[in-house]
Write an enzyme that holds these catalytic residues in place. Structure first.
Site, short mmCIF file in Angstrom:
data_model
loop_
_atom_site.label_atom_id
_atom_site.label_comp_id
_atom_site.label_asym_id
_atom_site.label_seq_id
_atom_site.Cartn_x
_atom_site.Cartn_y
_atom_site.Cartn_z
N MET A 2 32.52 32.27 80.80
CA MET A 2 31.65 33.37 81.23
C MET A 2 30.22 32.85 81.34
SD MET A 2 33.09 36.52 78.87
CE MET A 2 33.20 35.52 77.36
N CYS B 46 35.44 33.48 89.94
CA CYS B 46 34.17 34.20 89.79
C CYS B 46 33.95 35.14 90.97
CB CYS B 46 33.02 33.21 89.70
SG CYS B 46 31.40 34.02 89.52
N LYS C 253 41.44 28.34 87.45
CA LYS C 253 41.36 29.77 87.15
C LYS C 253 41.10 30.53 88.45
CE LYS C 253 39.47 33.12 83.88
NZ LYS C 253 39.03 34.22 84.73
N GLY D 149 37.86 37.34 77.47
CA GLY D 149 36.46 37.15 77.83
C GLY D 149 35.57 38.20 77.22
#
Length: 338
Positions: free
Chosen positions: A17, A100, A140, A225
């Site tokens: 993050m 993202c 990811k 997260g």
């Protein structure tokens, strides 16, 4: 858990993050039960390697292995160079960011925007894997760009063919950002299609939810997260529940106070007094979110001018909490005000 050639404490992962998973936070989460913590994303732009922000994000001094560094970018050659650069500077696992959803990232066709071009995804993955042949590379990404284009299964197959060692999937599309509820059907489908480990991510906030997500997806692990912000002991709670089916006793106020103080000291040391003081504010806000009397505390704390006063305010707040209850007491109205 065996993961990318490393033996981990468990199958609980800290999600990368931006602005959160710095070295102090990663170390704290590992100490409190996480098996692996992935760094904040590091740019693939070599012109920024020497910037203060990039150097901090690539600082792994004293960190418990394995060290996983996430890189972000859109150019295969630059991504390959970034992978080599980070391995040369201590990375033991390279993670590629295709999840993202931030506009500034997607506007340069990086992050989850890459999922719109499957052929280009393949070029990037091939380039990075070839650039660091002795280092495991993970990926990811999200379930897709939007609801009409959930192509996570295709991306997962491309990843496996490219030599990616594991994938982590957030149960939302890019267009969903962090709204609504994560869905796990797509992650479950991906798990049936590939042989490499699949890590499930999204809305995992409690031990019960962690077990539910593992059960419904068949995933090899889970990634947490936002739920760990201000609550890093969540990892040990989940670890214990998955092993025993029972809950750990709630953390006592005095222990949480001590955890926060140590975290703040690490932040001040890592960033330096001026920046550390500012970064500490958001962590203090997360630790106190929803607690009785916390809204007024945060309002006063956020305008304090010095580290000494910041620490004093934290001490006074948690001493009051401990005098009233052994465990933290939450208030719905305070949570809404946070």
């Amino acid at each position: 858990m065996e993961f990318a050639g490393f033996q981990l404490r468990n199958n609980l992962f800290v999600a990368p993050m931006a602005g959160v998973t710095d070295r102090p936070f990663r170390q704290l989460c590992k100490k409190l039960g996480a098996g692996l913590a992935v760094s904040e994303m590091v740019t693939s732009n070599s012109l920024l390697y020497g910037s203060k922000k990039t150097l901090r994000r690539a600082n792994h001094e004293g960190e418990v292995a394995p060290i996983s560094v996430q890189i972000a970018g859109a150019d295969p050659k630059m991504m390959a160079e970034a992978a080599r650069h980070n391995v040369d500077n201590g990375a033991q696992i390279i993670d590629i960011n295709m999840g993202c959803p931030a506009k500034k990232v997607c506007n340069v066709m990086a992050g989850s925007a890459l999922m719109q071009d499957e052929e280009h995804v393949g070029r990037i993955l091939d380039a990075v894997v070839a650039a660091v042949p002795n280092t495991p590379v993970t990926l990811k990404f999200r379930t897709g760009w939007n609801i009409a284009n959930k192509n996570a299964p295709t991306i997962a197959r491309i990843a496996e063919s490219a030599g990616i060692r594991a994938v982590a999937i957030h149960g939302r599309t890019r267009c969903q950002q962090y709204t609504g509820e994560a869905e796990y059907d797509t992650i479950a489908l991906v798990k049936t299609l590939i042989r490499i480990p699949v890590i499930a991510n999204g809305d995992i906030t409690t031990p019960e939810k962690a077990k539910h997500v593992l059960d419904v997806t068949g995933a090899d692990g889970i990634m947490i997260g936002r739920a760990a912000q201000g609550r890093p002991w969540l990892f040990r709670e989940i670890e214990h529940y998955l092993k025993t089916g029972e809950h750990l006793p709630p953390a006592r106020v005095t222990e949480i106070h001590a955890i926060l103080l140590a975290h703040l000291e690490d932040l001040y040391a890592f960033y330096g007094p001026e920046t550390g003081f500012k970064v500490a504010r958001k962590h203090i806000s997360w630790y106190t979110k929803g607690l009785v009397g916390s809204a007024a505390f945060r309002k006063e704390m956020n305008v304090l001018p010095s580290i000494e006063q910041q620490m004093q305010a934290v001490n006074e707040f948690f001493i009051r909490q401990a005098e009233e209850n052994d465990i933290l007491k939450y208030d719905k109205e305070e949570a809404l005000a946070a």
